[in-house]
Motif scaffolding. Sequence first.
Motif, mmCIF file in Angstrom:
data_model
loop_
_atom_site.group_PDB
_atom_site.id
_atom_site.type_symbol
_atom_site.label_atom_id
_atom_site.label_comp_id
_atom_site.label_asym_id
_atom_site.label_seq_id
_atom_site.Cartn_x
_atom_site.Cartn_y
_atom_site.Cartn_z
ATOM 1 N N GLN A 23 2.079 -7.633 -6.988
ATOM 2 C CA GLN A 23 0.725 -8.088 -6.881
ATOM 3 C C GLN A 23 -0.062 -6.800 -6.791
ATOM 4 O O GLN A 23 0.122 -6.056 -5.889
ATOM 5 C CB GLN A 23 0.614 -9.045 -5.825
ATOM 6 N N LYS A 24 -1.226 -6.615 -7.630
ATOM 7 C CA LYS A 24 -2.180 -5.820 -7.553
ATOM 8 C C LYS A 24 -1.370 -4.385 -7.603
ATOM 9 O O LYS A 24 -1.891 -3.270 -6.766
ATOM 10 C CB LYS A 24 -3.036 -6.114 -6.328
ATOM 11 N N ASN A 33 0.791 -1.022 0.003
ATOM 12 C CA ASN A 33 0.030 -0.047 -0.117
ATOM 13 C C ASN A 33 0.780 1.259 0.078
ATOM 14 O O ASN A 33 0.589 2.242 0.594
ATOM 15 C CB ASN A 33 -0.995 0.031 1.200
ATOM 16 N N GLU A 34 1.725 1.312 -0.768
ATOM 17 C CA GLU A 34 2.772 2.371 -0.884
ATOM 18 C C GLU A 34 2.662 3.143 -2.260
ATOM 19 O O GLU A 34 2.490 2.386 -3.212
ATOM 20 C CB GLU A 34 4.354 1.886 -0.404
ATOM 21 N N THR A 35 2.902 4.355 -2.342
ATOM 22 C CA THR A 35 3.128 5.187 -3.465
ATOM 23 C C THR A 35 4.595 5.652 -3.706
ATOM 24 O O THR A 35 4.920 5.997 -2.768
ATOM 25 C CB THR A 35 2.139 6.391 -3.713
ATOM 26 N N ASN A 76 -0.115 -4.298 -3.880
ATOM 27 C CA ASN A 76 -1.017 -3.103 -4.062
ATOM 28 C C ASN A 76 -0.284 -1.660 -3.884
ATOM 29 O O ASN A 76 -0.695 -0.840 -3.075
ATOM 30 C CB ASN A 76 -1.990 -3.110 -2.731
ATOM 31 N N CYS A 77 0.731 -1.547 -4.800
ATOM 32 C CA CYS A 77 1.516 -0.388 -4.611
ATOM 33 C C CYS A 77 1.323 0.377 -5.846
ATOM 34 O O CYS A 77 0.609 -0.226 -6.917
ATOM 35 C CB CYS A 77 3.141 -0.651 -4.392
ATOM 36 N N GLU A 128 1.583 -10.356 -11.056
ATOM 37 C CA GLU A 128 0.325 -10.865 -10.981
ATOM 38 C C GLU A 128 -0.927 -9.633 -10.827
ATOM 39 O O GLU A 128 -0.649 -9.074 -9.874
ATOM 40 C CB GLU A 128 0.225 -11.988 -9.761
ATOM 41 N N HIS A 129 -1.709 -9.674 -11.454
ATOM 42 C CA HIS A 129 -2.885 -8.859 -11.357
ATOM 43 C C HIS A 129 -2.457 -7.498 -11.304
ATOM 44 O O HIS A 129 -2.944 -6.592 -10.601
ATOM 45 C CB HIS A 129 -3.833 -9.162 -10.299
ATOM 46 N N CYS A 130 -1.486 -7.104 -12.254
ATOM 47 C CA CYS A 130 -0.843 -5.869 -12.071
ATOM 48 C C CYS A 130 -1.313 -4.802 -13.500
ATOM 49 O O CYS A 130 -1.647 -5.446 -14.339
ATOM 50 C CB CYS A 130 0.480 -5.861 -12.142
ATOM 51 N N LEU A 131 -1.369 -3.617 -13.334
ATOM 52 C CA LEU A 131 -1.568 -2.676 -14.412
ATOM 53 C C LEU A 131 -0.487 -1.966 -14.823
ATOM 54 O O LEU A 131 0.025 -1.294 -14.052
ATOM 55 C CB LEU A 131 -2.772 -1.610 -13.914
#
Length: 280
Positions: free
Chosen positions: A44-45, A6-8, A25-26, A63-66
């Motif tokens: 991931q994500k 959860n980092e930017t 989730n970064c 995985e599941h990345c944009l």
Amino acid sequence: MTIIENETLTGERAAYSCKDALFLNCLFTDGESPIKEGSFVSAQKTTFAYKYPLWYGDNLKAEHCLFASSERAGVWYSKDAGFFSCQIDGPKNFRKCERLLLKDCSFSNAEETLWWNRDVILENVTAENGAYFGMGCRKVRAKNLRLIGDYAFDGGSDIEIVDSVLHTKDAFWNCDKVTLKNCTVIGEYFGWNSKNVTLIHCRIQSHQGFCYMENVTLVDCEVVDSDLIFEYCSNIDAKILTEIDSVKNPISGRIASKGIKKLILEKEFIDPAKTRFEDL
């Protein structure tokens, strides 16, 4: 393993040369080459929203990345990399990589993508706007590839594609050792200047396809809406289950079909006796 969650991350080389890390989730943005020279890195994500995120990497997994449309040239010069269920919107991705796996991935802008790689596996990949997709690649194995974009796989070698649909003119030019099985190819000028090309149970639609080729084999294929095919093509072995619109000046071989509407054999350019025609 280090877990970053959860980092930017911003700034050039934000995670340069990181090792044994998972980004969960970064968001990578506003900085070039964030994970350059990374090894044993997973994401991931996670969203990659700027240029050159994964260059010179080793043992990469996403995985599941944009890879957002603002990202460019995302993965170059890397090896042993796997991408699973990723959405890739930036162009010019995946160049000069070795041992590359893409599974269940979608490209919305595949222009100039997948160039000069070696040992590539594509499974359930969709690529749109894919001009020059796969240029110069060596040892490609693809299953269920859906491609829209001209000039596919120009200059490639050792390519095997099955159960796929390719909308691409000038496909497989300048190639060596190509096998297509259970595929549909739609586009003008298929296969020029290539050799050792085999199509098995394929459906081809191509104006002036199969020209200037050597050692081309068609096994139980359909060739539809295709004219002026096989011009200056040598050592043909073709069994075509449809009627052919027109054949022009083949150099040598055998062409079996349900008939040829127009056969053009110009003795000043080829020896008609060197090609055998059979009716199925």
